[in-house]
Motif scaffolding. Structure first.
Motif, PDB file in Angstrom:
ATOM      1  N   GLY A  61     -21.652  46.668 -99.989  1.00 20.04           N
ATOM      2  CA  GLY A  61     -21.645  45.393-100.640  1.00 20.04           C
ATOM      3  C   GLY A  61     -20.462  45.305-101.488  1.00 20.04           C
ATOM      4  O   GLY A  61     -19.566  46.138-101.914  1.00 20.04           O
ATOM      5  N   TYR A 126     -21.406  37.098-101.847  1.00 23.32           N
ATOM      6  CA  TYR A 126     -21.619  38.502-101.489  1.00 23.32           C
ATOM      7  C   TYR A 126     -21.542  38.758-100.218  1.00 23.32           C
ATOM      8  O   TYR A 126     -22.099  38.184 -99.227  1.00 23.32           O
ATOM      9  N   LYS A 186     -24.385  55.402 -98.868  1.00 22.13           N
ATOM     10  CA  LYS A 186     -24.970  54.111 -99.180  1.00 22.13           C
ATOM     11  C   LYS A 186     -26.007  53.873 -97.752  1.00 22.13           C
ATOM     12  O   LYS A 186     -25.754  53.111 -96.924  1.00 22.13           O
ATOM     13  N   THR A 286     -20.767  46.542-107.945  1.00 20.90           N
ATOM     14  CA  THR A 286     -20.523  45.193-107.401  1.00 20.90           C
ATOM     15  C   THR A 286     -21.257  44.199-107.926  1.00 20.90           C
ATOM     16  O   THR A 286     -20.982  43.162-108.331  1.00 20.90           O
ATOM     17  N   ALA A 287     -22.634  44.409-107.480  1.00 17.01           N
ATOM     18  CA  ALA A 287     -23.566  43.420-108.095  1.00 17.01           C
ATOM     19  C   ALA A 287     -23.771  43.229-109.371  1.00 17.01           C
ATOM     20  O   ALA A 287     -23.772  42.338-109.963  1.00 17.01           O
TER      21      ALA A 287
HETATM   22  C1  COI Z   1     -24.098  46.554-104.708  1.00 13.32           C
HETATM   23  O1  COI Z   1     -23.630  46.337-105.814  1.00 13.32           O
HETATM   24  O2  COI Z   1     -23.267  45.974-103.713  1.00 13.32           O
HETATM   25  C2  COI Z   1     -25.401  46.915-104.390  1.00 13.32           C
HETATM   26  O3  COI Z   1     -25.293  47.254-103.022  1.00 13.32           O
HETATM   27  C3  COI Z   1     -26.323  47.184-105.294  1.00 13.32           C
HETATM   28  C4  COI Z   1     -27.683  46.655-104.933  1.00 13.32           C
HETATM   29  C5  COI Z   1     -27.642  45.333-104.508  1.00 13.32           C
HETATM   30  C6  COI Z   1     -28.262  47.497-103.783  1.00 13.32           C
END
Ligand code: COI
Ligand code: PLP
Length: 341
Positions: A61, A126, A186, A286-287
């Motif tokens: 991600g 994203y 991951k 990231t998210a």
């Molecule tokens: C991210 O922060 O990129 C993630 O993968 C967190 C979650 C959406 C699984």
């Protein structure tokens, strides 16, 4: 503000929006093929594919931003490529080169440029890279064919309110990953293992996310279901060292920014009792970007570690420093961004 696609950029959730294209690359006969562009949202695969049965699956991600100067920047794609390579070694999948990974990121962003949220909306694009075993496996063994896909979706904040404090809950009933298991990779299986704890924690909307302690002793802080943990104690940035948490690129960046700000940075085991000594705490990823933790409840011991309803001063400073680099507002002194031309 409305636009030709009717996307309300300011109020975007963290979810899926159909875009124009995704990019794909197949591994067959012992090598990766050419990059392909697809407008299909679906993938066709054999019912005996190793990803479906034995979880030979990895994802990543990362985000791209429309910046203040109008340019598009991707944050640290090489780091995601390297983490994917580590995951590949972990679950016996063929590694994709950093060069190919970054080239595919650039391509998929350019192909979907109209879906990059405008600067100032708080939203971003994203990127979700996905690597799956597609080769037929009935006995347990690594597949001989793989598919690597990157799709994109415009997203808003992962946790409620964005940069706003939320309560989290410690789950002692379930583990996300074993001390020498796959927590550092991951892989989808880690998230499958977290779903029950997640649903129970978030049921009724009381908590933003479940929070894990180390699986062996239930003595040390690990991480949240979808983000790393950091705490602030007397101006020091403290984050767990553990063999069962994901090496977060955001956390690594925050450790550097904290050091740049003159903070002491400690990466070490954090005893759960030490939480009561932290003045601030946050989830990072990231998210999540930085999602300040209002309090961490530990229902089984009856304890509650309270950090405050408002984001603390160090978390706020770190959040703005990180965002300023990602949005091209501050000088990228560590050369983290890849500018798309
Ligand atoms: C991210 O922060 O990129 C993630 O993968 C967190 C979650 C959406 C699984
Ligand atoms: N920990 C878990 C379990 C995650 O899913 C994520 C998200 O990717 C993170 C931490 C944060 O990692 P990063 O900052 O590289 O996105």
């Amino acid at each position: 503000m409305a636009n030709s696609m009717n996307i309300d950029w300011e109020n975007l959730p963290f979810g899926y929006v159909k875009t124009d294209y995704n990019v794909r690359c197949y591994y067959r006969d012992g090598k990766w093929g050419e990059i392909e562009v697809s407008s299909s949202e679906h993938i066709e695969m054999h019912m005996a594919a190793s990803s479906l049965h034995y979880g030979q699956e990895a994802f990543e991600g990362l985000k791209a931003y429309r910046c203040k100067d109008g340019k598009i920047r991707i944050f640290r794609p090489e780091a995601n490529a390297e983490r994917l390579q580590s995951t590949c070694r972990g679950i016996m999948m063929p590694e994709l080169s950093t060069e190919k990974f970054v080239e595919m990121c650039k391509k998929v962003i350019k192909l979907n440029e109209r879906f990059i949220p405008p600067y100032g909306t708080g939203a971003s694009l994203y990127l979700r890279p996905l690597l799956i075993g597609t080769g037929i496996t009935v006995g347990v063994k690594p597949a001989d064919e793989y598919l690597f896909v990157i799709f994109v979706t415009p997203v808003g904040p992962y946790f409620k309110g964005g940069f706003k404090a939320n309560p989290y809950v410690i789950t002692r009933k379930y583990d996300r990953s074993a001390p020498l298991g796959t927590g550092i990779y991951k892989v989808g299986g880690n998230y499958a293992a977290s779903l029950r704890a997640h649903v129970e924690a978030c049921h009724g909307g009381q908590y933003a996310c479940e929070f894990y302690l180390d699986a062996k002793e239930k003595k040390y802080v690990d991480e949240a279901g979808a983000a790393n943990f950091f705490g602030i104690k007397d101006g020091a940035y403290i984050t767990p060292k553990s063999t069962s948490i994901l090496p977060s690129i955001t956390n690594k960046s925050l450790m550097q920014l904290a050091e740049d700000m003159g903070m002491k940075v400690e990466r070490r085991p954090i005893d759960v009792d030490e939480l009561s000594e932290f003045q601030e705490a946050g989830a990072c990823g990231t998210a999540a970007v930085i999602s300040p933790i209002e309090r961490l409840d530990d229902p089984e011991t009856g304890k509650s570690y309270v950090f405050g309803k408002e984001p603390g001063p160090w978390s706020t400073k770190l959040y703005h420093a990180l965002r300023a680099i990602q949005l091209g507002e501050a000088e990228d002194v560590h050369h983290w961004n890849t500018v798309i031309d």
